[in-house]
Scaffold this motif. Structure first.
Motif, PDB file in Angstrom:
ATOM      1  N   SER A 177       0.957  -1.180   0.208  1.00 53.02           N
ATOM      2  CA  SER A 177      -0.154  -0.081   0.382  1.00 53.02           C
ATOM      3  C   SER A 177       0.913   0.908  -0.048  1.00 53.02           C
ATOM      4  O   SER A 177       0.023   2.084  -0.620  1.00 53.02           O
ATOM      5  N   SER A 178       2.117   1.005   1.016  1.00 48.84           N
ATOM      6  CA  SER A 178       2.657   2.625   0.458  1.00 48.84           C
ATOM      7  C   SER A 178       3.892   2.513  -0.805  1.00 48.84           C
ATOM      8  O   SER A 178       4.680   3.512  -1.033  1.00 48.84           O
ATOM      9  N   GLY A 179       3.797   1.403  -1.458  1.00 47.02           N
ATOM     10  CA  GLY A 179       4.356   1.379  -2.356  1.00 47.02           C
ATOM     11  C   GLY A 179       5.810   0.719  -2.705  1.00 47.02           C
ATOM     12  O   GLY A 179       6.652   1.864  -3.636  1.00 47.02           O
ATOM     13  N   GLU A 180       6.223   0.218  -1.379  1.00 44.72           N
ATOM     14  CA  GLU A 180       7.636  -0.237  -1.208  1.00 44.72           C
ATOM     15  C   GLU A 180       7.809  -1.017  -1.434  1.00 44.72           C
ATOM     16  O   GLU A 180       9.487  -2.308  -1.020  1.00 44.72           O
ATOM     17  N   ALA A 181       7.185  -2.459  -1.943  1.00 49.13           N
ATOM     18  CA  ALA A 181       6.698  -3.690  -1.859  1.00 49.13           C
ATOM     19  C   ALA A 181       8.226  -3.955  -2.802  1.00 49.13           C
ATOM     20  O   ALA A 181       8.042  -3.383  -3.999  1.00 49.13           O
ATOM     21  N   THR A 182       9.087  -4.428  -2.841  1.00 44.38           N
ATOM     22  CA  THR A 182       9.855  -5.247  -4.430  1.00 44.38           C
ATOM     23  C   THR A 182       9.469  -6.140  -4.774  1.00 44.38           C
ATOM     24  O   THR A 182       9.611  -6.365  -6.061  1.00 44.38           O
ATOM     25  N   PHE A 183       8.558  -6.911  -4.158  1.00 45.96           N
ATOM     26  CA  PHE A 183       7.989  -8.489  -4.780  1.00 45.96           C
ATOM     27  C   PHE A 183       7.130  -7.711  -6.221  1.00 45.96           C
ATOM     28  O   PHE A 183       6.124  -6.863  -6.484  1.00 45.96           O
ATOM     29  N   GLY A 184       7.391  -8.154  -7.677  1.00 45.70           N
ATOM     30  CA  GLY A 184       6.547  -7.861  -8.444  1.00 45.70           C
ATOM     31  C   GLY A 184       7.525  -7.073  -9.117  1.00 45.70           C
ATOM     32  O   GLY A 184       6.671  -6.334 -10.254  1.00 45.70           O
ATOM     33  N   HIS A 185       8.495  -6.140  -8.426  1.00 42.41           N
ATOM     34  CA  HIS A 185       9.050  -4.572  -9.516  1.00 42.41           C
ATOM     35  C   HIS A 185      10.083  -5.290 -10.032  1.00 42.41           C
ATOM     36  O   HIS A 185      10.891  -4.126 -10.110  1.00 42.41           O
ATOM     37  N   VAL A 186      11.301  -6.418  -9.974  1.00 46.53           N
ATOM     38  CA  VAL A 186      12.309  -6.156  -9.749  1.00 46.53           C
ATOM     39  C   VAL A 186      12.950  -7.014 -10.763  1.00 46.53           C
ATOM     40  O   VAL A 186      12.908  -6.666 -12.090  1.00 46.53           O
ATOM     41  N   SER A 187      12.131  -7.929 -11.515  1.00 47.64           N
ATOM     42  CA  SER A 187      11.570  -9.006 -12.225  1.00 47.64           C
ATOM     43  C   SER A 187      11.515  -9.905 -11.647  1.00 47.64           C
ATOM     44  O   SER A 187      11.228 -10.219 -11.306  1.00 47.64           O
ATOM     45  N   ALA A 188      11.139 -10.819 -13.136  1.00 45.26           N
ATOM     46  CA  ALA A 188      10.330 -12.138 -12.668  1.00 45.26           C
ATOM     47  C   ALA A 188      10.950 -12.642 -12.763  1.00 45.26           C
ATOM     48  O   ALA A 188      10.472 -13.955 -11.797  1.00 45.26           O
ATOM     49  N   GLY A 189      13.062 -12.650 -11.899  1.00 45.44           N
ATOM     50  CA  GLY A 189      12.981 -14.218 -11.692  1.00 45.44           C
ATOM     51  C   GLY A 189      13.411 -13.718 -10.265  1.00 45.44           C
ATOM     52  O   GLY A 189      13.318 -14.808  -9.700  1.00 45.44           O
ATOM     53  N   HIS A 190      13.813 -12.213 -10.093  1.00 44.21           N
ATOM     54  CA  HIS A 190      13.687 -12.010  -8.842  1.00 44.21           C
ATOM     55  C   HIS A 190      12.168 -12.183  -7.931  1.00 44.21           C
ATOM     56  O   HIS A 190      12.595 -12.953  -6.961  1.00 44.21           O
ATOM     57  N   THR A 191      11.337 -12.361  -8.427  1.00 44.03           N
ATOM     58  CA  THR A 191       9.779 -12.444  -7.658  1.00 44.03           C
ATOM     59  C   THR A 191       9.467 -14.236  -7.708  1.00 44.03           C
ATOM     60  O   THR A 191       9.334 -14.609  -6.601  1.00 44.03           O
ATOM     61  N   THR A 192      10.290 -14.921  -8.569  1.00 47.11           N
ATOM     62  CA  THR A 192       9.949 -16.237  -8.865  1.00 47.11           C
ATOM     63  C   THR A 192      11.218 -16.617  -7.704  1.00 47.11           C
ATOM     64  O   THR A 192      10.559 -18.286  -6.799  1.00 47.11           O
ATOM     65  N   LEU A 193      11.957 -16.381  -6.900  1.00 38.24           N
ATOM     66  CA  LEU A 193      13.209 -16.551  -5.904  1.00 38.24           C
ATOM     67  C   LEU A 193      12.823 -15.769  -5.080  1.00 38.24           C
ATOM     68  O   LEU A 193      12.229 -17.190  -3.632  1.00 38.24           O
ATOM     69  N   LEU A 194      11.636 -15.131  -4.851  1.00 43.45           N
ATOM     70  CA  LEU A 194      10.960 -14.668  -3.564  1.00 43.45           C
ATOM     71  C   LEU A 194       9.611 -16.124  -3.345  1.00 43.45           C
ATOM     72  O   LEU A 194       9.214 -16.352  -2.019  1.00 43.45           O
TER      73      LEU A 194
END
Length: 312
Positions: free
Chosen positions: A197-214
């Motif tokens: 909600s504060s716009g500080e999440a990295t999930f889904g905002h870095v790369s597809a590979g990063h999201t998959t690793l999370l």
């Protein structure tokens, strides 16, 4: 394949995975330690729930609900393992992998100390010597760092306390991990919701590979624990104890050889004292186990029917 050999494979697999965790958590940057911890909790619940569903073993929750003391113990275990996970992630992502490795080197000594303090166990003289050498190592490292190696101590005591609670609860690995993670999931979801909600999440905002690793952090948490449970059910305690040094050795190698963290002479001397304490402790454990086995075999031989005099 014999159960013993399978146990060694399970144990080696668990400790190898734990040993390369620094490489995994480094890949999760720029995500912060608390966000990584929250994702690790949430996806652990999802992964283990799917696993338990496939095993058709959800009914254990009803049985556990009738054991309030067990639930309180699981709450304590959840708090300790959550603290352990956060400290480890923070240590890796703040370039202190060597100090996290130290924590898992001294963990066996902490477990022995907790046995004395909490369970009132009595130690042999050699075990006291090992603890004394370990305390000297912490003193040397404190001088080297200019402070207590608090990350290492938090890791060692939190995982030692977690192991103590888990031993007293006696829950299977998958079921225990599910309930522990489920107890942490509400604050984890609340934190992730606030970040989003504060716009500080990295999930889904870095790369597809990063999201998959999370997302895969849940499986990365659960799989080594399940392998460890398989090893613990098949191996003697001394064999399992020897394998546990694989993980911190690999973590130390990651810190020094891959991430190029400093290892000045004083710090190396502190680690050498830790290793000396572990050698003393492990050698004594192996000797004691062999003596127990010999005594058991002698007792069985003395009490077997073949050893009794023939009736007249």
């Amino acid at each position: 394949m014999t159960p013993l050999r399978l146990g060694y494979l399970y144990g080696l697999g668990a400790y190898l995975l734990w040993g390369i965790f620094p490489l995994y958590f480094k890949l999760l940057r720029p995500t912060g330690p608390v966000e990584i911890l929250a994702h690790r909790v949430v996806w652990s619940v999802v992964f283990v729930a799917l696993l338990l569903g496939a095993m058709r073993n959800i009914g254990f929750l009803r049985r556990l609900g009738r054991r309030p003391r067990a639930l309180a113990g699981i709450g304590a275990a959840a708090t300790l393992i959550g603290l352990n996970w956060f400290t480890y992630i923070y240590g890796v992502n703040s370039d202190r992998v060597v100090e996290t490795a130290l924590g898992y080197f001294i963990n066996p000594l902490v477990v022995v100390l907790l046995g004395v303090v909490v369970l009132r166990e009595r130690l042999r003289r050699v075990q006291w010597i090992a603890l004394g050498v370990g305390a000297l190592a912490v003193a040397v490292l404190t001088i080297d760092y200019g402070r207590l190696p608090y990350l290492a101590l938090v890791l060692a005591f939190s995982f030692g306390g977690y192991s103590l609670v888990k031993k007293q609860l006696g829950l299977p690995a998958a079921e225990g991990l599910f309930v522990e993670s489920a107890m942490l999931i509400l604050p984890a979801l609340a934190y992730l919701g606030w970040l989003t909600s504060s716009g500080e999440a990295t999930f889904g905002h870095v790369s597809a590979g990063h999201t998959t690793l999370l997302v895969l952090s849940g499986a990365a948490t659960a799989v080594p624990l399940l392998l460890f449970a398989g090893a613990a059910n098949r191996l003697p305690l001394t064999s399992l104890g020897m394998l546990q040094y694989v993980a911190p050795v690999l973590q130390l190698a990651c810190g020094v050889l891959i991430f190029h963290e400093p290892m000045p002479p004083a710090r190396l001397a502190g680690f050498a004292l830790v290793w000396l304490a572990l050698i003393i402790f492990t050698a004594d454990a192996v000797r004691q186990t062999r003596q127990t086995r010999r005594a058991r075999r002698a007792h069985l031989a003395a009490t077997s029917p073949d050893a009794l005099p023939a009736p007249r």
